[in-house]
Structure formats: structure tokens, C-alpha cells
Scaffold this active site. Structure first.
Site, mmCIF file in Angstrom:
data_model
loop_
_atom_site.group_PDB
_atom_site.id
_atom_site.type_symbol
_atom_site.label_atom_id
_atom_site.label_comp_id
_atom_site.label_asym_id
_atom_site.label_seq_id
_atom_site.Cartn_x
_atom_site.Cartn_y
_atom_site.Cartn_z
ATOM 1 N N SER A 161 0.803 -1.223 0.000
ATOM 2 C CA SER A 161 0.000 0.000 0.000
ATOM 3 C C SER A 161 0.836 1.273 0.000
ATOM 4 C CB SER A 161 -0.971 0.023 1.191
ATOM 5 O OG SER A 161 -0.285 0.283 2.386
ATOM 6 N N LYS A 177 -6.190 5.758 7.797
ATOM 7 C CA LYS A 177 -5.093 6.469 7.139
ATOM 8 C C LYS A 177 -5.489 7.917 6.838
ATOM 9 C CE LYS A 177 -3.222 2.263 5.126
ATOM 10 N NZ LYS A 177 -2.790 1.568 3.905
#
Length: 356
Positions: free
Chosen positions: A251, A296
Site C-alpha cells: 500500500s 489512514k
């Protein structure tokens, strides 16, 4: 901002989520004098560390680029992570659910229950290595710079063993030029087990060609098999090293790629702004979805990011929580990401994720 390396946390890559395993802060995990566990089979997910890929960690560049000309950079291109707490008692898990914005999930969704610690560590390293390679190749392709194929391993007993060596540069298959591992794989899979293939390599500055009889893939006996592990590298006098040892996984791919592009091209890719984001990357520059994006986004907003680059397939989750004045841009490719940053820095409209 404290770096991940300073937090004494162990990281683990699961699917497309880099997570930081923190454990419970205070935990009696068993009844004293017995083997009866008091912990629950759940984990708490929350915002993890966010690191500027244009900056340093403990005095070492996160993305170190060596080239005939490396450009100065400004602003931020922050990668983001998910922090995961484990080994919680029922009271601790309930407290995280009640008093924080953490997400409580079954532990098997973040930590494989059928893997040893050594297997988990190996999986983490492999995912990070693959992410590094894809980031470098995507950046070279975006900048239209040439690539070469490096052999990083030759499987013992495989058809290539004894003919191809580690660190060879594969240049052609059956006389046709190749510059990416995927091209080699496509040409090999187009053949049948037992077929012969000519593999050309550069070794010590000399070009060598070997005839190799293909075997069968261990996973599928009908699929041809050569037995090489390969990575793409820049063909010119360019090297890229990624030095964020305690956080890995696919990611971070997009943000790594953007950092490489920024250092190899004039001007500030981010317009000097504080940009954060997440997303996998493939060699063609396609941005893929990841897990835990709501955490996030929150980590990025708390760190002061002005714009967050979110994979298009994650838009619904990315807009779930409050994100203040931070813009959440919708991106499907590197081109989308660079366009979003350019438009944002110039005060132009940005294609954003819409709340569901």
C-alpha cells in the site's frame, strides 16, 4: 514527528494493509498459574504512523535516489499506515470500541492464524520487495526511462539452474528483446512444458545465450516453468533504495513512486504542499485499493495534510469519517495523482471522492 523506527513497533503486511502491531498497553493475558487465556480473538485498528517519503528517518533518506542529476524537493509526500492493537482483554477491547474511533475486527482478518512468526516476517519482506520493484518500474515508465531485467534468484533444480545465474541481466527470449519480468513470463507461459527456449543474458559485460528445456510449474503441471526470480531496474546510471525498514507492504507503492518521480524531474511534483496518500502500484502505473483507509485518512488529517490521494476503489470508505478541510482526491493512476496535485497547487478543481 517520531519515526516508525523509534516507536519499537513490529510491522506486518497483510494483503494490502501495512499495520503496526502495538499490543495492549497493560495486559494480563492469562490467569496466574494456569494456561487459561484472558485475551479475546479481536484486534483494534486505528491510525498508524505517517512518514514523508521525501524526508529522512534517523538521518537516512526514506527514498534514496542516485542519478546523474537528482532534483531538490519541497513539501510532503506522506505514506500512511494502520496501527493494530492485539492481546487485549475483553475490557480493553470494549474500552477501545467505546472511547476511541478504532475499529474492532476479528484477529484473523489482520493476523494470519496459520502462519509462524518467521513466515509472517518473510511475507512482510516479500511484499515490501515487490512493492519497491513495482514503484521503481512505474516511475521509470512514467518518466519514459529505459529498464533492464535483473535475476535475483535461480531456483535449485529448476530448468534455468546451471545455465542462468544470479545478477544476470536477461536481454531476450528466443531473440526477442525483453525489458520487464512480465514480458519474460508471458513468453515462457506461451510455450508448453518440454519446449526449448533460448534465453539471452548479459554477464560480466558479455552476452550469452543458453537453450533451456522448460519444466512444469509446481502449481500447475500444464503451465511451463523456467525457475527465475526477476526484478526490473533502471537501465541507465540510476539506483533507487527504499530505507523504511519497519514499515512495508504494497500500500506504500504509489507514494514511493511519486517520491522517485519527484527526485528525478524538475519542479515540485506536489507544488510544495503537504500531500499524503495510499495505494498499491503496478508497473504500468495503475493505483490499486488497500485496507484500513479510513484510519489512514484520519492520520493524514491529524498530521496536517492538505490533500489526500485515495485509490478510486476506496472512495466510499475514505469519506466515512471527518477529514476537516483536507481534500480527498480520487485517483486510478499515477497520471491522476500528478494531475490532482498540480490542480490543487494551482487552485484548480480537483476530482474528489464523494461521500456515499
Amino acid at each position: 514527528m517520531k519515526s516508525a523506527a523509534n516507536r519499537r513497533r513490529r510491522t506486518l503486511v497483510l494483503g494490502a494493509i501495512p499495520v503496526v502491531l502495538t499490543g495492549a498497553l497493560v495486559s494480563i493475558d492469562r490467569i496466574p498459574g494456569t494456561d487459561i487465556s484472558l485475551t479475546v480473538p479481536y484486534a483494534a485498528e486505528g491510525p498508524g504512523p505517517t512518514v514523508n517519503t521525501l524526508g529522512d528517518v534517523d538521518g537516512v533518506q526514506v527514498v534514496a535516489v542516485k542519478a546523474p542529476h537528482v532534483y531538490d524537493t519541497d513539501g510532503n509526500l506522506n505514506m500512511t499506515t494502520v496501527s493494530v492493537r492485539t492481546n487485549m482483554t475483553l475490557a480493553q477491547a470494549f474500552g477501545r470500541w467505546l472511547f476511541t474511533d478504532d475499529t474492532i475486527v476479528p484477529i484473523e482478518t489482520v493476523i494470519p492464524q496459520n502462519m509462524t512468526d518467521e513466515e509472517v516476517e518473510q511475507s512482510n519482506k516479500q511484499a515490501f520487495t515487490e512493492s519497491e520493484s513495482a514503484a521503481t518500474v512505474a516511475a521509470m515508465n512514467y518518466l519514459d526511462l529505459p529498464l533492464k531485467i535483473k535475476v535475483v534468484d535461480v531456483l535449485d533444480g529448476s530448468p534455468a539452474s546451471g545455465k542462468i545465474q544470479k545478477d544476470d541481466e536477461v536481454t531476450a527470449i528466443d531473440g526477442e528483446e525483453v525489458t520487464e519480468p512480465g514480458q519474460v513470463q508471458d513468453r515462457i507461459r506461451a510455450k508448453q512444458p518440454g519446449d526449448s527456449v533460448e534465453v539471452s543474458v548479459l554477464r560480466g559485460g558479455k552476452e550469452l545465450t543458453s537453450a533451456v528445456t522448460l519444466g512444469s510449474s509446481p502449481a500447475d503441471k500444464k503451465v511451463s516453468f523456467l525457475g527465475l526470480s526477476m526484478l526490473s531496474e533502471p537501465a541507465e546510471d540510476i539506483t533507487v533504495d527504499y530505507n523504511l525498514q519497519d514499515i512495508g507492504g504494497p500500500s506504500a507503492g504509489m507514494m514511493f513512486t511519486l517520491a522517485v518521480i519527484d527526485k528525478l524531474s524538475p519542479g515540485d511534483l506536489n507544488g510544495g504542499k503537504f500531500v499524503a496518500g495510499t495505494g498499491t502500484i503496478d508497473e504500468s502505473g495503475t493505483v490499486g485499493p488497500i485496507g484500513g483507509i479510513e484510519h489512514k485518512v484520519r492520520a493524514a488529517e491529524e498530521a496536517g495534510a492538505q490533500i489526500f490521494l485515495a485509490p478510486a476503489d476506496n472512495c466510499a470508505e475514505a469519506t466515512k469519517g471527518a477529514n476537516g478541510d483536507m481534500v480527498i482526491a480520487k485517483v486510478k493512476s499515477l497520471q491522476d495523482a500528478t494531475t490532482a496535485m498540480d490542480n490543487f497547487s494551482q487552485g484548480k478543481p480537483v476530482e474528489t471522492c464523494q461521500a456515499g
